[in-house]
Design a protein around this motif. Sequence first.
Motif, short mmCIF file in Angstrom:
data_model
loop_
_atom_site.label_atom_id
_atom_site.label_comp_id
_atom_site.label_asym_id
_atom_site.label_seq_id
_atom_site.Cartn_x
_atom_site.Cartn_y
_atom_site.Cartn_z
N GLY A 63 14.67 -5.70 35.90
CA GLY A 63 13.23 -5.70 36.10
C GLY A 63 12.74 -7.10 36.36
N ALA A 64 11.82 -7.24 37.31
CA ALA A 64 11.22 -8.54 37.60
C ALA A 64 9.71 -8.40 37.61
CB ALA A 64 11.70 -9.06 38.96
N ASP A 65 9.03 -9.40 37.04
CA ASP A 65 7.57 -9.40 37.05
C ASP A 65 7.09 -10.83 36.80
OD1 ASP A 65 4.92 -8.43 37.13
OD2 ASP A 65 5.54 -6.58 36.15
N THR A 66 5.79 -11.03 36.92
CA THR A 66 5.24 -12.35 36.67
C THR A 66 5.41 -12.71 35.21
OG1 THR A 66 3.02 -11.54 36.15
CG2 THR A 66 3.52 -11.96 38.48
N ALA A 67 5.44 -13.99 34.93
CA ALA A 67 5.60 -14.44 33.55
C ALA A 67 4.48 -13.92 32.67
CB ALA A 67 5.65 -15.97 33.50
N ASP A 68 3.25 -13.88 33.19
CA ASP A 68 2.11 -13.38 32.41
C ASP A 68 2.29 -11.90 32.08
OD1 ASP A 68 0.87 -15.81 32.34
OD2 ASP A 68 -0.55 -15.37 33.97
N ASN A 69 2.72 -11.11 33.06
CA ASN A 69 2.91 -9.68 32.80
C ASN A 69 4.04 -9.43 31.82
OD1 ASN A 69 0.82 -8.93 34.47
ND2 ASN A 69 2.12 -8.37 36.20
N LEU A 70 5.11 -10.19 31.91
CA LEU A 70 6.23 -10.02 30.97
C LEU A 70 5.80 -10.42 29.56
CD1 LEU A 70 9.24 -11.37 33.06
CD2 LEU A 70 8.61 -8.98 32.62
#
Length: 421
Positions: free
Chosen positions: A38-45
């Motif tokens: 899974g990949a996402d923005t640092a804020d979303n993670l």
Amino acid sequence: MTEETLLVLGCTALTPWGRDQLRRLCEQARRRGLALAGADTADNLRTATPDELARYDTVLPLDVHDADACRAWAAGRRALHPAAVATIRELSVLPAAVIARELGIAGNDPEVVRRVRNKDLCRERLRDAGFPQPRTALCADLADAERFLRENGPGPWVVKPRDGLAGIGVSRVDRAEQLPEALGKFGSPPAAMGALPASPGFLVETFVAGAEYSAEGVLVGGVPHVLALTRKGTGEGFVETSQRVPSGLDEATAGEAAGAVARALTAVGVTRGVFHVEFWVTPDGVVLGELHDRGGGDYIHALVEHTRPGLELYGTLLDDLLGRAPAPVPAASGAARAEFPLAPPGRLRAVHGWDEVRRHPAVLAAHLRVAPGDVIGPARDSYSRPAVLVAGAPDADAVDALVAGLTARIAFDTEPGTTAV
């Protein structure tokens, strides 16, 4: 044999239907023996729940909305070599296509995705291919919009972002004096969306009068397969208040719509993915609206799978991306509906009847998105509706009656006179 990996771009979700899409995507991938990254923005993670992240074997921070950042990541990859990349998120469709191109794996042409994402370019391609389309102009400022209104009267018209989503910033304009207010909506997206990328210009279109529907499906071997037609219910300001499968269209009109959608996707160059295509049924026939090379929101994916028992929508997508033979599409059966009860504006004191509705055996999903003390304003887009319930029944009439009865049990007790800031 080395286990193949699926890269899920945008592995967290803001909405309950987005979280359900990701759950189904991950479960159907696991059933195909895939590892999950899974990949996402640092804020979303950082704000994701442990349950969300536990679905993945590997999680990596990446600006999944930035095509250049995703291309650079793919070019410099080290340990992770995904066999496929998929996303449910509108803002990540182009980055997913760019990663696929960089890695040499199956995906849409990034230039095709850009064309679909920029609604004026998509309309131009469809118009050139012989599809009736509303007249559209890409405008830089108020003067451009006023000029379009003068030259394309008598109205009404629609003002919207060039590459928007979820109904954000969309307005109906009946006279030129309403333009400044419509343009003002572009600067205030819902807080839940964070910072949306700036869009160069905005669109003004002639209004299409007709009942609104959408087509849902998946491409296999480059061929679009329409799996369901969805009837939309809308409220003030184009806010969608319900989705239902089946659509209730007669056989001839349904066939015309499905055929037009398949031809349109081919005409603009889409070759992979789940799709969601909006259209109107007018006295002169079917007119296509916006094309999306990702699935619809609002639990539409659940309506499609519920009314084709045994279908794995995302599994079919993954089979196509990996070059595997997909399972036969199950026959259509039954009906399902997503409903978005709206609340009177004000400070919420209580919600009555919700627990009873949530526990009803025909309810497939139900989420209350507000709590006592919240200040509720008018629903302006997909992110400002206070609740959603999804139910299934044997046929369209039965599901409409069921949902009407369930909705009647829900009462939002708000204190009037308090407005959202």
